[in-house]
Scaffold this active site. Structure first.
Site, short mmCIF file in Angstrom:
data_model
loop_
_atom_site.label_atom_id
_atom_site.label_comp_id
_atom_site.label_asym_id
_atom_site.label_seq_id
_atom_site.Cartn_x
_atom_site.Cartn_y
_atom_site.Cartn_z
N ASP A 178 -26.54 -43.56 -116.14
CA ASP A 178 -27.55 -44.16 -117.02
C ASP A 178 -27.91 -43.20 -118.16
O ASP A 178 -28.69 -43.54 -119.05
CB ASP A 178 -28.79 -44.61 -116.24
N SER A 179 -27.28 -42.00 -118.17
CA SER A 179 -27.34 -41.14 -119.36
C SER A 179 -26.75 -41.88 -120.56
O SER A 179 -26.95 -41.47 -121.71
CB SER A 179 -26.57 -39.83 -119.12
N ASP A 226 -24.43 -46.03 -112.04
CA ASP A 226 -25.86 -45.77 -111.80
C ASP A 226 -26.65 -47.07 -111.75
O ASP A 226 -26.51 -47.94 -112.63
CB ASP A 226 -26.43 -44.92 -112.95
N LYS A 263 -24.99 -45.29 -107.60
CA LYS A 263 -25.80 -44.08 -107.41
C LYS A 263 -27.25 -44.44 -107.71
O LYS A 263 -27.52 -45.22 -108.63
CB LYS A 263 -25.33 -42.96 -108.33
N GLU A 302 -31.46 -42.63 -107.69
CA GLU A 302 -32.22 -41.38 -107.70
C GLU A 302 -33.38 -41.43 -106.71
O GLU A 302 -34.00 -42.48 -106.54
CB GLU A 302 -32.79 -41.13 -109.11
N GLU A 310 -29.29 -32.24 -109.03
CA GLU A 310 -29.44 -31.94 -110.47
C GLU A 310 -30.63 -31.01 -110.70
O GLU A 310 -31.73 -31.23 -110.16
CB GLU A 310 -29.66 -33.25 -111.25
O1 KIV Z 1 -26.57 -40.42 -115.72
C1 KIV Z 1 -25.97 -39.34 -115.56
O2 KIV Z 1 -25.22 -38.86 -116.41
C2 KIV Z 1 -26.19 -38.63 -114.30
C3 KIV Z 1 -25.59 -37.26 -114.16
C4 KIV Z 1 -26.42 -36.31 -114.93
C5 KIV Z 1 -25.44 -36.86 -112.75
O3 KIV Z 1 -26.84 -39.12 -113.43
#
Ligand code: KIV
Length: 282
Positions: free
Chosen positions: A48-49, A87, A116, A118, A185
């Site tokens: 989600d970056s 994500d 994934k 969090e 992280e």
């Molecule tokens: O969204 C992302 O890029 C991440 C990484 C920083 C692990 O979750």
């Protein structure tokens, strides 16, 4: 095309038990996925970056399930051998287990093999629901960017003994809930080492030092494609940002001076058709 890495194969790659360290990189589109796959990475994370790196938002909170589905599908169309992890964005797994399963299913149907999410012990019910629905889950603890406001900024976590032990307990809870791997992280290297010792599934670090079972970096960071933010944990393997600006500048100069395109870069009519149009007539 080789053989795609599977979730059980990743789960078995505990570096401290003799496995080779896992390599994960973010990918947001088909060309990026193809290049990373050609480099032989193990996992592609449709992170989600995306929000900050590609879509220009100041944090990850604005990205939606629709955005993640769109970009996951693009990565999947590259048909990589790497395992695709997508994500779950903020608020897509916080409301109810049913909601969480439906949102995760959209990412799986778009082409991800795992999702994934969090957070620590508070996420256990959602992880259990996903695992029961046959959706593999990667956990993510430490600096969790979706909690930026709750954490008071993007800050390294686990700096006190008490906070470090909470992270160890969180990672163990994620493992027991069924996560096949856990991203660490923004935590001190010693703490990442403790967590990696404490859990039986691989840890994948970002800003978490060398004692993890694998490492992940953001594609644009490691290739030098963005300059606005450069955390100390990023190692730049290329300066593609500078190379891109230089190449685009040369293109602009060639267009403005008439050097582009050349006859070799243009299509032409054969002489009969050109004559029929009255071209080249003196
Ligand atoms: O969204 C992302 O890029 C991440 C990484 C920083 C692990 O979750």
């Amino acid at each position: 095309m080789g053989t795609r890495l599977t979730v059980p194969a990743v789960r078995a790659r505990k570096a401290r038990a003799g496995g080779e360290p896992l390599v994960m990189v973010t990918a947001y589109d088909a060309p990026g996925a193809r290049l990373a796959d050609a480099a032989g990475v193990d996992m592609l994370l449709v992170g989600d970056s995306l929000a900050m790196v590609v879509l220009g938002y100041p944090d990850t909170l604005s990205v939606t399930v629709e955005d993640m589905v769109h970009h996951t599908a693009a990565v999947a169309r590259a048909e990589p051998d790497a395992l695709i992890v997508a994500d779950l964005p903020w608020l897509s797994y916080h409301v109810s287990p049913q909601d969480t399963i439906c949102n995760a299913a959209r990412l799986i149907r778009a082409g991800a093999q795992a999702v994934k999410l969090e957070g620590g012990t508070g996420r256990v019910p959602m992880i259990e629901a996903l695992v029961a629905a046959e959706i593999p889950v990667m956990g993510h603890v430490g600096l969790t960017p979706q909690s930026v406001h709750a954490l008071g900024g993007f800050r390294v976590q686990g700096r006190t003994a008490e906070a470090a032990m909470q992270l160890v307990e969180s990672a163990k809870a994620l493992e027991h809930a069924g996560c096949f791997a856990v991203v660490l992280e923004g935590v001190p290297a010693d703490v990442a080492g403790l967590i990696t010792e404490a859990v039986g599934v691989p840890t994948v670090g970002i800003g978490a030092g060398p004692d993890c079972d694998g490492q992940v970096l953001v594609y644009h960071d490691l290739l030098g494609l963005q300059d606005d933010l450069r955390p100390r944990f990023v190692r730049r393997y290329a300066d593609l940002g500078d190379a891109t600006v230089e190449a685009l500048g040369r293109f602009a100069a060639d267009v403005r001076s008439g050097r582009f395109p050349s006859p070799q870069e243009s299509y032409s009519l054969n002489s009969t058709e050109a004559a029929a149009l009255g071209l080249y007539a003196s």
